[in-house]
Design a protein around this motif. Structure first.
Motif, short mmCIF file in Angstrom:
data_model
loop_
_atom_site.label_atom_id
_atom_site.label_comp_id
_atom_site.label_asym_id
_atom_site.label_seq_id
_atom_site.Cartn_x
_atom_site.Cartn_y
_atom_site.Cartn_z
N ALA A 209 9.43 1.72 13.01
CA ALA A 209 10.74 1.74 12.35
C ALA A 209 11.83 2.22 13.30
CB ALA A 209 10.67 2.62 11.11
N ALA A 210 11.51 3.18 14.18
CA ALA A 210 12.50 3.70 15.12
C ALA A 210 12.92 2.64 16.15
CB ALA A 210 11.96 4.94 15.83
N VAL A 211 11.99 1.75 16.50
CA VAL A 211 12.34 0.68 17.45
C VAL A 211 13.42 -0.22 16.86
CG1 VAL A 211 11.43 -1.38 18.57
CG2 VAL A 211 10.14 0.73 18.64
N ALA A 212 13.42 -0.41 15.54
CA ALA A 212 14.40 -1.30 14.90
C ALA A 212 15.70 -0.60 14.55
CB ALA A 212 13.79 -1.88 13.64
N VAL A 213 15.82 0.70 14.78
CA VAL A 213 17.04 1.42 14.41
C VAL A 213 18.27 0.92 15.18
CG1 VAL A 213 18.15 3.69 14.54
CG2 VAL A 213 15.88 3.47 13.56
N PRO A 214 18.19 0.62 16.49
CA PRO A 214 19.41 0.15 17.18
C PRO A 214 20.00 -1.12 16.58
CG PRO A 214 17.74 0.81 18.78
CD PRO A 214 17.09 0.84 17.44
N GLY A 215 19.22 -1.91 15.90
CA GLY A 215 19.74 -3.13 15.29
C GLY A 215 20.32 -2.93 13.91
N THR A 216 20.42 -1.69 13.44
CA THR A 216 20.97 -1.42 12.12
C THR A 216 22.46 -1.73 12.09
OG1 THR A 216 19.34 0.33 11.80
CG2 THR A 216 21.23 0.31 10.31
N PRO A 217 22.93 -2.53 11.15
CA PRO A 217 24.37 -2.82 11.10
C PRO A 217 25.17 -1.61 10.65
CG PRO A 217 23.25 -3.82 9.23
CD PRO A 217 22.18 -3.26 10.12
N GLY A 218 26.43 -1.53 11.11
CA GLY A 218 27.32 -0.46 10.70
C GLY A 218 27.35 0.74 11.61
N LEU A 219 26.64 0.72 12.73
CA LEU A 219 26.65 1.86 13.65
C LEU A 219 27.88 1.78 14.56
CD1 LEU A 219 22.90 2.06 14.77
CD2 LEU A 219 24.07 3.45 13.06
#
Length: 673
Positions: A209-219
């Motif tokens: 799940a942490a690997v996918a955090v940079p792709g979270t929209p709205g950052l």
């Protein structure tokens, strides 16, 4: 490998459990090494400060080292804390499912609970359905997942995984077959309860799940940079423990399989055949039957019930599947549900969302359709929509007026007629092309005649020279005749080689001309029409995706407002859909179609509209092949090759023969949407 029961099964189960725990400890050692590396600068700083207090590390050099190591330790601890918080709080991906409360399926929960008691393992925490032909256990102990999960009832542990069952299994399999298929899956709850294995799984899921955090929209940019650094660290750790995690899951599967051999082992062997058959029928139903409806803005509300019809039709056609439909007299597993229709509808809507990217809820442009209404609501409407789009493109290409001429010079009828389409796609050789071909043939004949005349002249000259020889030559011995024979043989060989060389040159020229002809489109009119159709469909698809995205945002805002107002009520038996995580569709069924395939589909739709309007033909549904044209109650299976001959080669004769035999009048306008 060790037998059905007895010591061999116990040994295999023990070996699988030990292997899984050993690999889980290896995963935890990776976590421990990362933690040790993070606290190493702080430990060095503590040693340096202790040495200064005791008087062993004194002087300006040691003071500078203490400050440098202290700053480094603080920075490393801050970074490690940030990584640990992100890994612990990141939301792991969850499979989109239809959640089943115990009030919605009490018999199914009872079956699973009894199965867990027979296997002597903890019962799953809950049961969920997925529109796929598979079953597995899924860890949903994360707080974001627990908020959506429906409790399974008394006796289920909060830390136990959720049992995910493929919804087609419930409708196609019988109760005994479903219990036999689920036994190895439910047996996996035993190893999952082992503390080391559970901790290793949580760590791996957190890293994923942490690997996918940079792709979270709205950052914002600063947080995105930090998330990228955390993602890189998580990726390194995940790579270090990937092999151990895979071997751990393999050991868990071995242990569950060995434990399940004591329950319905013989029935499971027979049920595995039904698993493969259900997968084949489900895939065919989605790609051939459901996908055309989804593209029309309609979604079949009883996909799981359609699997039974599709597999029954398969057993009727295929001798290898003969006898499978005889099981339908037994009690189906869907009887374990209180409201099978509501569950089937929820699973069908979720399937449309996963495989096509449809909206999350029905609406004006996204309405359900029953199987009895499928021929009229989907098949007929699809044909007429495609026919209208085809004539719209023809109008855009400047062929709107009724004075247009076909390839043979005939006047094309006005309005949306099949004759207009055939005349545009049909290609015939023109007079100039025939004249050029005749000229090339005449040139080849002249060149061949020239070669023959030259050979004849050479032969005549040789004979004249022999007849005009001197008297002395007539009295020579036989050596002169031998030399003449040798010269004639050499001349013949030279002539033969020259002819073969000329033939080879001619072959090379013809091959080059054929290659140039292959590069050119066989039917330029079809290529232009296909390109225009592809562009129009791309614009329509982009507009559809924009509407779906807007509806998704509206639904998300409504859900958030509902949670703020008081959340969702408990104790209801209505199925709750969780997920999906990520962009839609998650699993596209088919790759993008080529322009030629699109054109062939649209021409076929135009032919079917003409057959329905002018002949005794009706739209129908084939459970294995989707939309079908019924002529005299029988499916027309010979239409496709004739349409391809028109589209790819520009040859309208096969299609015209079929139209005449069927009684279709192509000159009559058809009714469009």
């Amino acid at each position: 490998m060790y037998g059905v029961s007895g010591t061999g099964s116990d040994v295999g189960e023990e070996w699988g459990a030990r292997a899984a725990r050993s690999r889980a400890l290896a995963v935890l050692r990776v976590r421990g090494r990362a933690l040790g590396l993070a606290v190493l600068p702080a430990a060095v700083a503590v040693v340096l400060y202790a040495g200064g207090v005791t008087g062993h590390f004194t002087g300006s050099g040691w003071d500078a080292a203490r400050w440098v190591v202290t700053v480094l330790a603080v920075l490393v601890l801050i970074a490690a804390t940030a990584v640990a918080l992100v890994v612990a709080r990141a939301r792991p991906a969850a499979t989109p499912t239809v959640e089943l409360a115990e009030t919605a399926a009490p018999d199914l929960y009872r079956l699973v609970r009894d199965l867990a008691d027979r296997l002597d393992v903890p019962a799953p925490a809950a049961i969920a359905l997925t529109p796929d032909c598979d079953s597995w256990l899924e860890d949903r102990t994360h707080r974001a997942h627990r908020a959506l999960r429906t409790p399974g009832g008394e006796g289920e542990s909060e830390g136990a995984p959720v049992l995910v069952i493929g919804s087609p299994f419930l409708w196609w399999m019988r109760v005994g077959e479903l219990r036999a298929v689920l036994a190895p899956v439910v047996a996996g709850t035993g190893p999952a309860a082992q503390p080391d294995i559970a901790a290793a799984r949580r760590f791996v899921r957190g890293l994923d799940a942490a690997v996918a955090v940079p792709g979270t929209p709205g950052l914002d940019p600063v947080r995105r940079i930090g998330a990228g650094a955390v993602g890189q660290v998580a990726r390194v750790l995940l790579r270090a423990c990937r092999g151990h995690a895979a071997e751990m899951e393999r050991g868990v599967a071995v242990a569950g399989s060995e434990r399940a051999q004591a329950v319905d082992y013989g029935v499971r062997i027979v049920a595995q055949e039904q698993v493969g058959l259900a997968y084949a029928g489900w895939d065919r139903l989605l790609t051939r039957v459901a996908l055309p409806a989804w593209r029309m803005g309609r979604w079949p509300a009883k996909l799981d019930a359609g699997v039974v019809s599709a597999l029954t039709e398969l057993s009727r056609r295929d001798r290898l599947a003969d006898g499978f439909s005889s099981r339908l007299g037994e009690r189906p597993a869907c009887d374990l549900l209180e409201e099978p229709g509501a569950v089937d509808e929820a699973a069908s809507l979720l399937a449309a969302r996963l495989f096509h990217g449809g909206p999350a809820a029905p609406g004006p442009d996204w309405s359900p359709v029953e199987w009895s209404q499928y021929p009229e609501e989907v098949v007929d409407r699809k044909w007429r929509t495609d026919a209208a789009r085809l004539h719209q493109v023809l109008d855009g290409l400047g062929l709107a007026d009724g004075t247009a001429r076909g390839a043979g010079g005939e006047r094309v009828a006005e309005g949306p007629t099949l004759t207009r389409v055939i005349a545009h796609l049909a290609t015939e050789p023109t007079k100039s092309t025939e004249a050029e071909a005749d000229a090339d043939t005449d040139a080849d004949k002249v060149e061949a005649d020239t070669h023959i005349d030259a050979a004849l002249d050479a032969g005549t000259s040789a004979e004249t020279a022999d007849a005009a020889g001197t008297p002395d030559s007539a009295g020579t011995d036989t050596n002169t005749d031998a030399e003449d024979a040798t010269d004639l043989a050499a001349a013949d060989a030279t002539a033969t080689a020259t002819a073969e060389a000329d033939d080879a040159d001619l072959d090379l020229v013809l091959d080059a001309e054929d290659a140039e002809a292959d590069d050119e489109p066989v039917n330029p009119a079809a290529e232009a029409l296909a390109g225009a159709l592809s562009a129009l469909l791309a614009r329509e698809e982009a507009a559809r995706e924009a509407r779906v995205a807007a509806s998704a945002l509206t639904a998300e805002a409504a859900a958030r407002s509902a949670e703020k107002d008081g959340g969702h009520s408990g104790g209801t038996s209505a199925p709750v859909v969780s997920g999906p995580d990520g962009p839609l569709p998650l699993f596209p069924l088919q790759p993008p179609r080529s322009g030629r395939d699109l054109l062939a589909d649209h021409v076929t739709a135009m032919v079917c509209c003409a057959a329905v309007d002018t002949a005794e033909a009706t739209p129908g549904l084939d459970w294995l092949d989707g939309p079908a044209l019924l002529v005299g109650g029988e499916r027309a299976t010979d239409l496709g090759p004739r349409v391809l001959a028109l589209v790819e080669e520009g040859d309208p004769e096969p299609l015209r023969v079929w139209l005449a035999r069927t009684g279709v009048r192509p000159e009559k306008p058809v009714r469009l949407v």
